[in-house]
Design a protein around this motif. Structure first.
Motif, short mmCIF file in Angstrom:
data_model
loop_
_atom_site.label_atom_id
_atom_site.label_comp_id
_atom_site.label_asym_id
_atom_site.label_seq_id
_atom_site.Cartn_x
_atom_site.Cartn_y
_atom_site.Cartn_z
N SER A 30 0.88 -1.17 0.00
CA SER A 30 0.00 0.00 0.00
C SER A 30 0.92 1.22 0.00
CB SER A 30 -0.90 -0.02 1.25
OG SER A 30 -1.83 1.04 1.19
N ALA A 31 0.74 2.09 -0.99
CA ALA A 31 1.63 3.25 -1.12
C ALA A 31 0.90 4.52 -0.66
CB ALA A 31 2.07 3.41 -2.57
N ASN A 32 1.67 5.54 -0.43
CA ASN A 32 1.23 6.89 0.00
C ASN A 32 0.93 6.93 1.51
OD1 ASN A 32 1.40 7.69 -2.71
ND2 ASN A 32 -0.77 7.34 -3.07
N LEU A 33 0.06 6.02 1.99
CA LEU A 33 -0.30 5.96 3.43
C LEU A 33 -0.87 7.30 3.91
CD1 LEU A 33 2.85 3.98 4.72
CD2 LEU A 33 0.76 3.09 3.65
N GLY A 36 2.19 10.59 2.49
CA GLY A 36 3.52 10.28 1.92
C GLY A 36 3.48 9.97 0.44
N PHE A 37 2.88 10.87 -0.35
CA PHE A 37 2.66 10.62 -1.78
C PHE A 37 3.97 10.29 -2.51
CE2 PHE A 37 2.10 12.13 -6.19
CZ PHE A 37 1.06 11.28 -6.56
N ASP A 38 3.95 9.19 -3.23
CA ASP A 38 5.10 8.71 -4.04
C ASP A 38 6.35 8.44 -3.20
OD1 ASP A 38 3.69 8.65 -6.40
OD2 ASP A 38 4.79 10.27 -7.40
N THR A 39 6.19 8.31 -1.87
CA THR A 39 7.35 8.22 -0.98
C THR A 39 7.25 7.05 0.01
OG1 THR A 39 7.65 10.61 -1.11
CG2 THR A 39 8.69 9.49 0.76
N LEU A 148 10.68 0.68 -14.52
CA LEU A 148 9.46 0.16 -15.14
C LEU A 148 8.20 0.70 -14.48
CD1 LEU A 148 10.60 -3.54 -15.62
CD2 LEU A 148 10.45 -1.76 -17.36
N GLU A 149 8.23 0.91 -13.17
CA GLU A 149 7.02 1.37 -12.45
C GLU A 149 6.85 2.88 -12.53
OE1 GLU A 149 4.50 -0.11 -11.21
OE2 GLU A 149 3.93 0.60 -9.22
N GLY A 150 7.95 3.63 -12.66
CA GLY A 150 7.86 5.09 -12.79
C GLY A 150 8.03 5.82 -11.48
N HIS A 151 7.66 5.20 -10.36
CA HIS A 151 7.86 5.79 -9.04
C HIS A 151 8.18 4.64 -8.08
CE1 HIS A 151 3.61 4.62 -8.71
NE2 HIS A 151 3.49 5.21 -9.89
N PRO A 152 8.93 4.95 -6.99
CA PRO A 152 9.47 3.84 -6.19
C PRO A 152 8.65 3.40 -4.99
CG PRO A 152 10.54 5.88 -5.55
CD PRO A 152 9.52 6.24 -6.61
N ASP A 153 7.48 4.05 -4.73
CA ASP A 153 6.83 3.83 -3.43
C ASP A 153 6.16 2.47 -3.28
OD1 ASP A 153 5.13 4.93 -5.35
OD2 ASP A 153 3.82 5.87 -3.89
N ASN A 154 5.80 1.78 -4.36
CA ASN A 154 5.31 0.41 -4.25
C ASN A 154 6.45 -0.61 -4.38
OD1 ASN A 154 2.49 1.62 -5.74
ND2 ASN A 154 2.21 0.20 -4.05
N VAL A 155 7.36 -0.38 -5.32
CA VAL A 155 8.38 -1.41 -5.56
C VAL A 155 9.37 -1.50 -4.39
CG1 VAL A 155 8.16 -1.44 -8.07
CG2 VAL A 155 9.79 0.15 -7.03
N ALA A 200 -5.89 8.42 -12.11
CA ALA A 200 -5.76 9.08 -10.80
C ALA A 200 -4.67 10.16 -10.86
CB ALA A 200 -5.44 8.05 -9.72
N ARG A 201 -3.56 9.85 -11.50
CA ARG A 201 -2.44 10.81 -11.56
C ARG A 201 -2.81 12.02 -12.43
NH1 ARG A 201 2.00 8.45 -9.01
NH2 ARG A 201 3.56 9.90 -9.78
N SER A 202 -3.66 11.77 -13.44
CA SER A 202 -4.03 12.88 -14.34
C SER A 202 -4.93 13.90 -13.64
CB SER A 202 -4.74 12.34 -15.59
OG SER A 202 -6.07 11.94 -15.26
N TYR A 246 -8.10 15.60 -4.65
CA TYR A 246 -8.11 15.84 -6.10
C TYR A 246 -8.66 14.63 -6.86
CZ TYR A 246 -5.02 19.77 -5.02
OH TYR A 246 -4.51 20.93 -4.52
N ARG A 247 -8.48 13.45 -6.28
CA ARG A 247 -8.89 12.22 -6.96
C ARG A 247 -10.29 11.74 -6.56
NH1 ARG A 247 -3.27 8.75 -6.17
NH2 ARG A 247 -2.14 9.67 -7.91
N ALA A 248 -10.92 12.47 -5.65
CA ALA A 248 -12.17 11.98 -5.03
C ALA A 248 -13.28 11.77 -6.05
CB ALA A 248 -12.63 12.96 -3.96
N SER A 271 -5.67 3.56 -0.44
CA SER A 271 -4.51 2.69 -0.62
C SER A 271 -3.93 2.95 -2.01
CB SER A 271 -4.92 1.22 -0.49
OG SER A 271 -3.77 0.40 -0.64
N GLY A 272 -2.71 3.45 -2.08
CA GLY A 272 -2.08 3.77 -3.36
C GLY A 272 -2.95 4.75 -4.14
N ALA A 273 -3.17 4.44 -5.42
CA ALA A 273 -4.02 5.29 -6.25
C ALA A 273 -5.49 4.89 -6.14
CB ALA A 273 -3.55 5.22 -7.69
N GLY A 274 -5.82 3.98 -5.22
CA GLY A 274 -7.19 3.56 -5.00
C GLY A 274 -7.62 2.48 -5.99
#
Ligand code: HSE
Length: 323
Positions: A30-33, A36-39, A148-155, A200-202, A246-248, A271-274
């Motif tokens: 689970s990313a962001n928590l 902690g976006f993208d971190t 490959l993932e583009g950001h490191p918070d899940n990998v 979600a990112r857009s 923003y993503r709601a 959780s992450g991008a939902g």
């Protein structure tokens, strides 16, 4: 940068023997928590498993069981297969023919790190197949997976387990792993619908008000303390102004249930991008109360998963007798 050939191995000799086989196990994440976006990311005890065997015939054949069966590609375009190929290319070793058998439990498109897990499964399988031929150390694994993932918070948590802080610099991604307080009891609610991370990112703006940035800096710092040392601070520590609002509009029920959980004192976040919801409960009893609240207020089907934190991250071991 190519990985270093193993001692005593010349670049021209590099080939993996037919019959070499590895088994890999990778946790969901689970990313962001919250702030902690993208971190920030947390490894959860929900696993995809994979066996990869080198075969004499060229090309890749993939068999998928469980989540993704009949849906994900079963040829070279499969994400796990592409990740193996990426790591072999980085190591400067020719990609042999491969047989992949995947057994997946991490839901797809729900914000639980399934694409990160697929990428990590491939990268870690490549590390195991390349044992004694080329060395891929932890930093290199993280860099390859982040490519490959583009950001490191899940990998990062998928690779290393526990709670991870991941950050990017000019030299690539880095991480710090922390051990989560034993009182922290994650609870995930998985809906029956999916969410695209790209969508979600857009929805996020290119810039945010300075006070919102300061807000998230304070909560992210507090969140690390809360998860490691002071779970009683988790409600305040999981506040966020950088991404969830923003993503709601793209996941209204997620947003509504999180608001209701938080109003009742549960540290709930996307959780992450939902669209799944993560509740960072501070004791196991709190999980039962949160589950009841969601059962009473949800309009669609949400599966509650009471998951332990995974402290090990991805594992790989050889399952053949080749040298
Ligand atoms: N940090 C990422 C996001 C996690 O929220 O977009 C999902 O990949």
């Amino acid at each position: 940068m190519a990985a270093a050939p193993a001692p005593g191995t010349a670049a021209g000799d590099l080939a993996v023997p037919v019959g070499r086989s590895v088994r890999v196990k990778v946790p969901g994440t689970s990313a962001n928590l919250g702030p902690g976006f993208d971190t920030l990311g947390l490894a959860l005890a929900l696993y995809d498993e994979l066996t990869v065997t080198v075969r004499a015939q060229p090309g890749v054949h993939v068999e998928v069981h469980g989540v993704g069966e009949g849906e994900v590609p079963t040829d070279e375009s499969n994400l796990v297969a592409r990740s193996i190929a990426h790591a072999f290319k980085a190591a400067g070793v020719a990609l042999p023919g491969l047989e992949l058998v995947a057994s997946n439990a991490i839901p797809h498109g729900r914000g639980l790190g399934s694409s990160g897990a697929a990428i990590v499964a491939g990268i870690v399988a490549a590390k195991g197949l390349l044992e004694g031929i080329a060395e891929l150390g932890p930093d290199r694994l993280l860099a390859l997976a982040t490519d490959l993932e583009g950001h490191p918070d899940n990998v990062a948590p998928a690779l290393f387990g526990g709670l991870t802080i991941a950050w990017m610099s000019d030299t690539g991604p880095s991480h710090k792993k922390l051990i989560v307080h034993r009182g922290v009891s994650p609870l995930v609610f998985v809906p029956d619908h999916v969410m695209s991370t790209a969508l979600a990112r857009s929805l996020q703006p290119q810039s945010v008000p300075h006070e919102d940035a300061v807000f998230n800096v304070s909560r992210s710092a507090l969140l690390v303390a809360a998860l490691v040392q002071s779970p009683e601070l988790l409600l305040a520590a999981t506040e966020d102004k950088l991404h969830q609002n923003y993503r709601a509009t793209a996941m209204p029920e997620t947003h509504r249930l999180i608001s209701e959980l938080r109003a009742s004192g549960f540290p709930a976040v996307v959780s992450g991008a939902g669209p799944s919801i993560l509740v960072l409960c501070s004791d196991p009893a709190q999980r039962l109360a949160a589950t009841q609240l969601v059962a009473d207020h949800a309009e669609t089907s949400w599966q509650p998963l009471m998951l332990a934190v995974d402290f090990l991250g991805a594992t790989v071991h050889r399952v053949d007798g080749t040298p």
